[in-house]
Write a protein that holds these residues in place. Structure first.
Motif, mmCIF file in Angstrom:
data_model
loop_
_atom_site.group_PDB
_atom_site.id
_atom_site.type_symbol
_atom_site.label_atom_id
_atom_site.label_comp_id
_atom_site.label_asym_id
_atom_site.label_seq_id
_atom_site.Cartn_x
_atom_site.Cartn_y
_atom_site.Cartn_z
ATOM 1 N N GLY A 17 18.604 8.502 15.800
ATOM 2 C CA GLY A 17 17.911 9.626 16.422
ATOM 3 C C GLY A 17 18.850 10.484 17.245
ATOM 4 O O GLY A 17 18.778 11.718 17.217
ATOM 5 N N ALA A 20 20.982 12.411 14.823
ATOM 6 C CA ALA A 20 20.200 13.485 14.210
ATOM 7 C C ALA A 20 19.995 14.638 15.194
ATOM 8 O O ALA A 20 20.119 15.812 14.823
ATOM 9 C CB ALA A 20 18.855 12.954 13.732
ATOM 10 N N SER A 88 15.086 19.402 8.078
ATOM 11 C CA SER A 88 14.550 18.763 9.286
ATOM 12 C C SER A 88 13.138 19.240 9.588
ATOM 13 O O SER A 88 12.273 18.449 9.980
ATOM 14 C CB SER A 88 15.475 19.041 10.475
ATOM 15 N N GLY A 107 14.711 10.066 13.096
ATOM 16 C CA GLY A 107 16.160 10.249 13.190
ATOM 17 C C GLY A 107 16.887 9.705 11.983
ATOM 18 O O GLY A 107 17.865 10.303 11.496
ATOM 19 N N SER A 111 18.981 12.081 9.441
ATOM 20 C CA SER A 111 20.391 11.751 9.208
ATOM 21 C C SER A 111 20.676 11.574 7.722
ATOM 22 O O SER A 111 21.685 12.060 7.196
ATOM 23 C CB SER A 111 20.770 10.478 9.967
#
Length: 353
Positions: A17, A20, A88, A107, A111
């Protein structure tokens, strides 16, 4: 490849997370250089189109399906930084509204599905363009290759995170072999969709494709037995109709709505690559119920609408609308910030002198 809650333990999920969030922060700054008054609304459309196409699972092997990840497509159409933001936004909408992809695993998903796919695809794309002759066909070929390699790369990235924080005791070698193997097949579908979409946009408006900018080979003249660059032609005014993106935006939005609202009903019902591997290898034994499982749109259906075709179609249309609204809002905010930065710079320049 949406990772649910419970596959990866808390420490690794938190670390993913943080990674990300850092990537999104860097992308927000980088997107200021990529977005202008024409591409900002198109970036929101790209996010909505990726959402729609991700609903179209296609069969890749017996009992297994795949779907577009979208990192390569977004990076090539609107730029790598903006591409990370596009995917995202899609993952955020899917997790909150449709209970697709765990919230604690957001996250991890960003990623793997946004950052890794964009970085790998765009690196391969740019590397090939340096080797291939300049032209639209080369852009399409490079887009195909970048998309093809980005999917198994994402599968390998998930396996790495699972090796660091998997909640079940499964041999990593078996997970890696199964994940990469099936996602190579999915990558072929990803590559075909990406190349077809990029090629279609280039055929209509090559000026709107980020990855195709500056690829026109200079005209050569033979002077004294040697080839030299011809003088650049005088700039001619571009008609307003040619600069407008309204027709492209409306066409793209209509296509996304049709795909999500109608075509998605005919998508493969087989589990996707990660779901299949997780079930076969026992990765999913500690999966947790999604925090948004009670959402009115959970599992891409509208609650209390009994007709499956209508329920799924309405959910798809709502998803496209929500994604294009949120995505366009984000990208317009980034664009306005860039304009403010440019204004501040131009205002401060005289006083600095």
């Amino acid at each position: 490849m949406h990772v649910p809650d419970g596959f990866i333990n808390a420490p690794v999920s938190v670390a993913a997370g943080v990674a990300a969030a850092t990537a999104v922060g860097v992308s927000l700054r980088g997107a200021r250089r990529e977005l202008d008054e024409r591409t900002a609304p198109l970036a929101g459309l790209v996010a909505a189109f990726i959402f729609a196409v991700q609903m179209l699972n296609f069969p890749v092997a017996a009992g297994t399906s795949g779907h577009l990840l979208g990192g390569a497509l977004a990076a090539i159409l609107v730029g790598p930084y903006t591409g990370v933001l596009c995917v995202s936004v899609v993952l955020l909408m899917q997790g909150i509204l449709f209970a697709d992809g765990g919230l604690t695993a957001l996250g991890v998903n960003i990623s793997v599905m946004a950052v890794v796919t964009v970085v790998v695809a765009y690196a391969v794309f740019r590397g090939l363009l340096k080797l291939l002759p300049a032209g639209r066909r080369s852009v399409t070929v490079a887009a195909f290759a970048g998309a093809l390699l980005s999917v198994p790369a994402a599968a390998a990235a998930f396996t790495l995170l699972y090796a660091l924080g998997g909640t079940t005791d499964v041999p990593i070698g078996k997970v890696l072999t199964a994940m990469v193997g099936v996602h190579v097949l999915i990558g072929i579908g990803e590559a075909a969709i990406t190349a077809a979409t990029v090629g279609a946009v280039i055929a209509v408006r090559p000026d709107l494709v980020h990855g195709a900018r500056g690829l026109a080979a200079p005209l050569k003249l033979r002077v004294g037995g040697e080839l030299v660059d011809a003088p650049a032609p005088a700039a001619t005014p571009v008609p307003a109709a040619a600069r407008s993106t309204r027709k492209v935006w409306l066409t793209g939005l209509a296509a996304a709505l049709v795909l999500a609202g109608f075509v998605s009903f005919y998508a493969s019902a087989s589990p996707d690559g990660l779901e299949k591997v997780a079930a076969d290898k026992g990765i999913d034994t500690k999966v947790e119920e999604h925090a948004a499982a009670g959402s009115p749109l959970a599992d891409y259906g509208v609650k209390d609408v009994s007709d499956a075709r209508l329920s799924g179609g309405l959910a798809g249309v709502i998803g496209v609308g929500a994604t294009v609204a949120v995505g366009t809002g984000v990208f317009w905010a980034v664009r306005r910030r860039r304009a403010q930065d440019l204004t501040a710079t131009s205002t401060a320049a005289p006083s600095a002198g």
